[in-house]
Design an enzyme around this catalytic site. Structure first.
Site, PDB file in Angstrom:
ATOM      1  N   HIS A  81      15.136 -33.924  73.558  1.00  0.00           N
ATOM      2  CA  HIS A  81      13.963 -33.259  72.980  1.00  0.00           C
ATOM      3  C   HIS A  81      13.463 -33.950  71.711  1.00  0.00           C
ATOM      4  O   HIS A  81      12.683 -33.355  70.962  1.00  0.00           O
ATOM      5  CB  HIS A  81      14.251 -31.783  72.680  1.00  0.00           C
ATOM      6  CG  HIS A  81      14.722 -31.012  73.871  1.00  0.00           C
ATOM      7  ND1 HIS A  81      13.922 -30.733  74.961  1.00  0.00           N
ATOM      8  CD2 HIS A  81      15.940 -30.483  74.165  1.00  0.00           C
ATOM      9  CE1 HIS A  81      14.605 -30.047  75.852  1.00  0.00           C
ATOM     10  NE2 HIS A  81      15.837 -29.879  75.406  1.00  0.00           N
ATOM     11  N   ARG A 138       1.673 -30.857  58.710  1.00  0.00           N
ATOM     12  CA  ARG A 138       2.041 -31.980  57.837  1.00  0.00           C
ATOM     13  C   ARG A 138       1.613 -33.275  58.509  1.00  0.00           C
ATOM     14  O   ARG A 138       1.197 -33.280  59.664  1.00  0.00           O
ATOM     15  CB  ARG A 138       3.552 -32.001  57.620  1.00  0.00           C
ATOM     16  CG  ARG A 138       4.317 -32.036  58.945  1.00  0.00           C
ATOM     17  CD  ARG A 138       5.813 -32.162  58.771  1.00  0.00           C
ATOM     18  NE  ARG A 138       6.542 -31.938  60.004  1.00  0.00           N
ATOM     19  CZ  ARG A 138       6.698 -32.824  60.979  1.00  0.00           C
ATOM     20  NH1 ARG A 138       6.143 -34.030  60.856  1.00  0.00           N
ATOM     21  NH2 ARG A 138       7.389 -32.541  62.069  1.00  0.00           N
TER      22      ARG A 138
END
Length: 431
Positions: A326, A382
């Site tokens: 992942h 971000r």
């Protein structure tokens, strides 16, 4: 390779020198860019030399020829006197990070005429980012924090920013970049936070809350629990209704931690407890939720940019489907296998969700795509590691845009709208 991108204001770009001689701690960094030149909104190469000046107008060539030979201090002072960021009373930025991203931010900050302040843990006292900044300071005395803990020491970092008369704090990625409490403290101290509003971080940083935001504006989401669950019985209820496979995810997770795929009822009990335990250990929060598991989907993310004044654009998408445990391994911009209809739908939904929260600064909306459609996962509030591939194909410096927005510029001020964002070729990042 870092992107050498154009300055996105009034269709103008910048040329910058590539080699900066070593300097002693505390001296001005001699990295600069020169006049902003109108050039069809296309970035000029960092290899710009006297030979290709002939392709510019003679007036521009004369300006460049003169400024290539300016003394460093004179050139820097001229840049600071004419910088559109400095004109907004935005002179010095503290970079609350280390390593590559700290240096990436410094490069653009210096090109914009800003002074930079680096921070470092005692164990990082010889790290390169310390010496590339105009000023650098150890976060705390040796032994007060762990090497990682130093970069999480909110009060110590803000104290340095205040004492050094900084105007802004750029968090980079990782560490405190998605910490709403830190963003609030930065703004309460009278500093600019180079990132989304704290309340936006709260709304989008938690995957469960982000799903709720997407649902509010009819964004597509993977079928899942209505909210976080803490009882195994709730997990069984969901699985009995939706079947297997499912995926258990940490609500505050990232990087593949606190995540378990469950393919049968026999695996559910142990997977649920392991996911909760790992989430608690990694993030200090054992909250999890469950979604239907999409087998072998594409992972598509959309680069977003908002000015907090109601203007939101996308900078197209990246394909990050190649992963290990992942965690992203390869990033490609734009996604090479999306058809136009699917691409347009994903981009539209990403912008719609960002508009719903009046998103400010840079962020990334993430989606999963399978044969049945696309599904929103979250928005990372971000700048991301892979922002550079988007810079390469759009010709825009995302760090520069972040700093302009934090200084108070709107996208219309910068003459940027969706129609002006165009793709050129492909870029790949391998980690």
């Amino acid at each position: 390779t870092m992107s050498d991108d154009g300055y996105p204001s009034d269709g103008i770009t910048s040329i910058s020198t590539s080699a900066a001689p070593k300097h002693q701690h505390g001296e001005e960094t001699p990295s600069m860019n020169f006049d902003y030149l109108k050039y069809n909104f296309k970035p000029l190469s960092r290899q710009a030399s006297h030979e290709n000046l002939a392709s510019l107008s003679s007036a521009n060539a004369e300006i460049l020829e003169r400024r290539f030979h300016m003394p460093n201090e004179e050139g820097l002072q001229h840049l600071r006197n004419t910088s559109p960021v400095v004109s907004k009373k935005f002179h010095k930025v503290l970079i609350a990070n280390r390593g590559e991203i700290a240096m990436r931010i410094m490069r653009t900050a210096h090109e914009l005429g800003l002074k930079t302040v680096a921070i470092y843990a005692y164990e990082d006292r010889l790290s390169m980012h310390r010496y590339k900044a105009d000023e650098s300071f150890q976060i705390a005395p040796e032994g007060k924090h762990t090497p990682v803990g130093a970069y999480l020491a909110q009060d110590d970092i803000i104290d340095i920013a205040i004492r050094r008369n900084c105007d802004a704090v750029h968090p980079g990625y990782g560490f405190l970049s998605e910490n709403a409490d830190f963003a609030r403290k930065v703004e309460a101290a009278g500093l600019k936070w180079v990132g989304p509003k704290p309340e936006t971080i709260v709304a989008l940083g938690d995957k469960v809350k982000a799903r709720a935001v997407a649902t509010e504006c009819a964004g597509p989401v993977v079928p899942g629990t209505d909210g976080p669950i803490d009882k195994l019985s709730d997990a069984h209820t969901f699985c009995n209704e939706h079947g297997f496979p499912v995926i258990i995810k940490a609500a505050m997770g990232g990087g593949g931690r606190g995540m378990r795929v469950v393919r049968s009822a026999d695996e559910l009990d142990s997977a649920f407890e392991r996911a909760r335990s790992e989430a608690l250990s990694a993030f200090g929060d054992g909250t999890v939720f469950i979604e239907r598991f999409l087998d072998r989907p594409k992972h598509i993310e959309v680069q977003l940019l908002g000015d907090g004044q109601g203007n939101i654009i996308h900078l197209f998408e990246r394909d990050c489907s190649v992963q290990r445990r992942h965690q992203k391994v390869v990033e490609i911009a734009p996604a090479p296998t999306l058809d136009k209809a699917m691409r347009d739908a994903i981009l539209a939904d990403a912008v719609k969700i960002a508009e719903h929260v009046n998103y400010r600064n840079a962020g990334t909306a993430e989606f999963l795509v399978d044969s049945r459609g696309h599904y929103f996962i979250e928005i990372n509030p971000r700048i991301q590691v892979e922002h550079t591939v988007t810079e390469e194909v759009t010709g825009l410096d995302l760090i520069s845009l972040q700093l302009h927005i934090a200084a108070g510029w709107s996208l219309p001020d910068l003459h940027i709208n969706q129609d002006r964002i165009q793709l050129r070729g492909f870029a790949i990042q391998c980690r």
